[in-house]
Design an enzyme around this catalytic site. Structure first.
Site, PDB file in Angstrom:
ATOM      1  CG  HIS A   1      65.733  62.573  41.767  1.00 52.85           C
ATOM      2  ND1 HIS A   1      65.476  62.266  40.449  1.00 52.85           N
ATOM      3  CD2 HIS A   1      64.700  62.053  42.470  1.00 52.85           C
ATOM      4  CE1 HIS A   1      64.348  61.592  40.371  1.00 52.85           C
ATOM      5  NE2 HIS A   1      63.848  61.455  41.582  1.00 52.85           N
TER       6      HIS A   1
ATOM      7  CB  SER B   1      60.754  61.119  40.266  1.00 54.40           C
ATOM      8  OG  SER B   1      61.689  60.121  40.517  1.00 54.40           O
TER       9      SER B   1
HETATM   10  C1  GTR Z   1      63.197  55.902  42.924  1.00 55.52           C
HETATM   11  C2  GTR Z   1      62.906  55.056  41.729  1.00 55.52           C
HETATM   12  C3  GTR Z   1      62.920  55.895  40.511  1.00 55.52           C
HETATM   13  C4  GTR Z   1      62.096  57.159  40.691  1.00 55.52           C
HETATM   14  C5  GTR Z   1      62.189  57.731  42.085  1.00 55.52           C
HETATM   15  C6  GTR Z   1      61.113  58.748  42.479  1.00 55.52           C
HETATM   16  O1  GTR Z   1      63.344  55.228  44.069  1.00 55.52           O
HETATM   17  O2  GTR Z   1      63.886  54.072  41.653  1.00 55.52           O
HETATM   18  O3  GTR Z   1      62.485  55.145  39.406  1.00 55.52           O
HETATM   19  O4  GTR Z   1      60.792  56.938  40.344  1.00 55.52           O
HETATM   20  O5  GTR Z   1      62.127  56.770  43.055  1.00 55.52           O
HETATM   21  O6  GTR Z   1      59.962  58.649  42.077  1.00 55.52           O
HETATM   22  O7  GTR Z   1      61.441  59.634  43.247  1.00 55.52           O
END
Ligand code: GTR
Length: 400
Positions: free
Chosen positions: A377, A236
């Site tokens: 995710h 991420s």
């Molecule tokens: C989210 C963000 C993403 C990603 C994510 C993370 O909120 O919008 O770009 O980086 O966090 O790092 O878990």
């Protein structure tokens, strides 16, 4: 002046018509046809474009940087040796420094490949650095397992059993992940705590990427680590930092960017899921100020993220997505990888081998690789298995 960002689009039929900058054409319109031209003309130009328009200009290496091992001993049921390392960024009192936790497989008598990444460990189970460092937000240096980045002990045991080490650090040592205090680490130290933010000045992502390189400085001097097989990995936001570190620092042997989405592996110009405007609004401290000029204005961006991946060639790169992670745009991450592939081919590092989005849970490519896992995710155990097998195949010297 600040307009509300256009909400995220998840409808493929509403993706705007867009065109990507050709990796193999310079800004001046010159065609790149050889390996030599890529490295001499186009790659430096690409690096500069990312520094000036996206992540900001990073501080260079620091001559004075020296890591000190503060603690060393058995960990994780004696399957690992853990070293706690401190790197001071200047010899002056009060200068920023970073802490690294390095886990090496126990009982291995030759240098091992090591994964290095931001925050592969959990904030919620702090093991303070000797000296009890407290970072800006009042949290101590972490060392527990993080369920999102490193799903459980079985994963770290798998990594160790495969003969890999893992090194990690807390992003707050470099730049706290907070719009108000992000400059309290290396950024403020480098600019004399200026309150004025320059257009191309680096943000937190740049500082985290720089931290990966400072970790490499130290790891490369540890005789237990193989300096030719240091892999930058991140999930991420940390996957964005891994890519930015990977293109800048050629000592990094391979890069793994897991579900890094907008500002990471996903194409910005598709405007699918998280967009430039949405990310800049929520995380104004991540990129440089200049990047805000592309809020809902992606067509004007002189780069897109396929060029970031391309710039890592010929070193191995693996982009991972998850099919339930629309915010990070799996299609956009695939298309970015696919559009970087011609550069891998040009420099003799093979190709992705497909133009079709692969079936779920299937790795495509070799030195430039992509997979999309079923699920949400996370840097899941499945992803780690894929990455370990892939590293076994593509890292230099693994065959001996
Ligand atoms: C989210 C963000 C993403 C990603 C994510 C993370 O909120 O919008 O770009 O980086 O966090 O790092 O878990």
């Amino acid at each position: 002046m600040t307009k509300e960002p256009v909400p995220a689009n998840y409808d493929a039929s509403k993706i705007p018509a867009y065109s990507l900058p050709d990796p193999l054409t310079t800004l001046a319109g010159e065609k790149i046809t050889t390996n030599e031209e890529w490295f001499r003309k186009r790659r430096p130009e690409v690096l500069l474009l990312f520094a000036e328009h996206v992540y900001g200009n990073s501080l260079g290496p620091l001559d004075s940087v020296k890591g000190r091992v503060l603690q060393e001993g058995p960990a994780l049921d004696s399957k690992a040796i853990r070293k706690v390392i401190r790197i001071d960024f200047a010899p002056t009192a009060g200068a920023p420094y970073m802490g690294i936790h390095l886990y090496l497989p126990a009982g291995v008598n030759k240098p091992v490949p090591v994964f290095v990444g931001v925050n592969l460990f959990d904030k919620s189970k702090p093991i303070p650095m000797p000296g009890g460092r407290v970072v800006a937000e009042g949290k101590k240096i972490p060392a527990g397992l993080d369920p999102q980045m490193l799903p459980g002990e079985e994963t770290i045991f798998r990594i160790l059993a495969k003969g890999y080490g893992i090194a990690t650090f807390h992003p707050g040592d470099l730049a706290p992940d907070d719009a108000k205090t992000y400059a309290r680490g290396i950024i403020g130290f480098a600019n004399g705590n200026s309150t004025e933010r320059k257009l191309n000045e680096w943000g937190a992502l740049g500082a985290w990427a720089w931290g990966i390189s400072r970790a490499v400085d130290h790891l490369a001097t540890d005789p237990a680590v193989d300096p030719e097989r240091i892999i930058a990995i991140g999930h991420s936001r940390n996957g964005k930092a891994a890519l930015w570190a990977g293109i800048q620092d050629t000592r990094i042997a391979a890069v793994i960017s897991n579900q890094s989405g907008c500002g990471g592996a996903a194409l910005s110009k598709r405007q699918f899921g998280e967009t430039v405007a949405l990310i800049n609004k929520r995380f104004p401290h991540w990129f440089c100020e200049k990047f805000r000029e592309y809020d809902d204005n992606e067509a004007k961006l002189p780069v897109d993220q396929h060029l970031l991946i391309a710039g890592i060639a010929p070193r191995p790169v693996h982009i991972g997505s998850a099919d339930g992670d629309g915010w990070a745009d799996p299609q956009g991450e695939f298309l970015s990888t696919m559009n970087a592939s011609p550069v891998y081919e040009l420099v003799g590092a093979g190709s992705l081998g497909t133009k079709e989005f692969p079936p779920i849970n299937t790795v495509v490519g070799n030195k430039i690789a992509y997979h999309c896992r079923a699920g949400q995710h996370a840097l899941a155990d499945y992803d780690w298995m894929v990455y370990l097998d892939w590293c076994d195949k593509v890292l230099p010297g693994k065959e001996e």
